[in-house]
Write a protein that holds these residues in place. Structure first.
Motif, PDB file in Angstrom:
ATOM      1  N   UNK A  31       0.850  -1.183   0.000  1.00  0.00           N
ATOM      2  CA  UNK A  31       0.000   0.000   0.000  1.00  0.00           C
ATOM      3  C   UNK A  31       0.886   1.234   0.000  1.00  0.00           C
ATOM      4  N   UNK A  32       0.280   2.378  -0.352  1.00  0.00           N
ATOM      5  CA  UNK A  32       1.040   3.603  -0.565  1.00  0.00           C
ATOM      6  C   UNK A  32       0.930   4.631   0.548  1.00  0.00           C
ATOM      7  N   UNK A  33       0.182   4.338   1.610  1.00  0.00           N
ATOM      8  CA  UNK A  33       0.010   5.359   2.645  1.00  0.00           C
ATOM      9  C   UNK A  33      -0.205   4.739   4.016  1.00  0.00           C
ATOM     10  N   UNK A  34       0.021   5.556   5.034  1.00  0.00           N
ATOM     11  CA  UNK A  34      -0.205   5.116   6.397  1.00  0.00           C
ATOM     12  C   UNK A  34      -1.658   4.778   6.672  1.00  0.00           C
ATOM     13  N   UNK A  35      -2.544   5.581   6.125  1.00  0.00           N
ATOM     14  CA  UNK A  35      -3.971   5.343   6.321  1.00  0.00           C
ATOM     15  C   UNK A  35      -4.383   3.990   5.745  1.00  0.00           C
ATOM     16  N   UNK A  36      -3.906   3.708   4.528  1.00  0.00           N
ATOM     17  CA  UNK A  36      -4.221   2.409   3.909  1.00  0.00           C
ATOM     18  C   UNK A  36      -3.565   1.265   4.673  1.00  0.00           C
ATOM     19  N   UNK A  37      -2.405   1.517   5.247  1.00  0.00           N
ATOM     20  CA  UNK A  37      -1.731   0.474   6.031  1.00  0.00           C
ATOM     21  C   UNK A  37      -2.597   0.035   7.205  1.00  0.00           C
ATOM     22  N   UNK A  38      -3.140   0.994   7.917  1.00  0.00           N
ATOM     23  CA  UNK A  38      -3.970   0.651   9.078  1.00  0.00           C
ATOM     24  C   UNK A  38      -5.207  -0.123   8.627  1.00  0.00           C
ATOM     25  N   UNK A  39      -5.812   0.277   7.512  1.00  0.00           N
ATOM     26  CA  UNK A  39      -6.962  -0.457   6.976  1.00  0.00           C
ATOM     27  C   UNK A  39      -6.576  -1.889   6.628  1.00  0.00           C
ATOM     28  N   UNK A  40      -5.461  -2.048   5.907  1.00  0.00           N
ATOM     29  CA  UNK A  40      -5.050  -3.383   5.460  1.00  0.00           C
ATOM     30  C   UNK A  40      -4.641  -4.284   6.619  1.00  0.00           C
ATOM     31  N   UNK A  41      -4.018  -3.697   7.634  1.00  0.00           N
ATOM     32  CA  UNK A  41      -3.644  -4.508   8.797  1.00  0.00           C
ATOM     33  C   UNK A  41      -4.896  -5.070   9.455  1.00  0.00           C
ATOM     34  N   UNK A  42      -5.947  -4.257   9.566  1.00  0.00           N
ATOM     35  CA  UNK A  42      -7.173  -4.763  10.186  1.00  0.00           C
ATOM     36  C   UNK A  42      -7.851  -5.816   9.305  1.00  0.00           C
ATOM     37  N   UNK A  43      -7.708  -5.704   7.983  1.00  0.00           N
ATOM     38  CA  UNK A  43      -8.306  -6.670   7.060  1.00  0.00           C
ATOM     39  C   UNK A  43      -7.474  -7.946   6.929  1.00  0.00           C
TER      40      UNK A  43
END
Length: 101
Positions: A31-43
């Motif tokens: 992923x390209x951003x911190x925000x997306x990282x947090x989303x992907x970690x939860x998924x």
């Protein structure tokens, strides 16, 4: 097999790390951003996050701060061009700190 999330705003770095890990038999997600990282970690619930420090919006230190508060946080290795953030990175419970060329 361990699941790995690559977080970096530079596509060339994400592609390079993905290639290296695929050569070793892993199938990382990036992923390209911190925000997306947090989303992907939860998924995805990855075992390991390779995390850049400087990114637009939420930086890697902030992301790691969120991750280390999870009940079962992934291991975090910072992958960055900056050496001056190592102490701060380890304060977020990072397990490694790799300098990019």
């Amino acid at each position: 097999m361990q699941s790995i999330l690559i977080v970096d705003d530079e596509i060339s770095i994400r592609e390079s790390l993905t290639g290296i890990l695929q050569d070793e038999g892993f199938h990382p997600v990036s992923v390209e951003s911190g925000e997306r990282a947090i989303e992907r970690v939860s998924e995805e619930k990855p075992d390991l996050v390779l995390l850049d420090i400087w990114m637009p919006g939420m930086d890697g230190i902030e992301v790691a701060g969120h991750l280390c508060q999870l009940e079962n946080p992934p291991a975090v290795i910072f992958t960055t061009a900056y050496d001056e953030y190592a102490v701060t990175a380890f304060e977020t419970h990072a397990v490694g700190y790799l300098r990019k060329p």
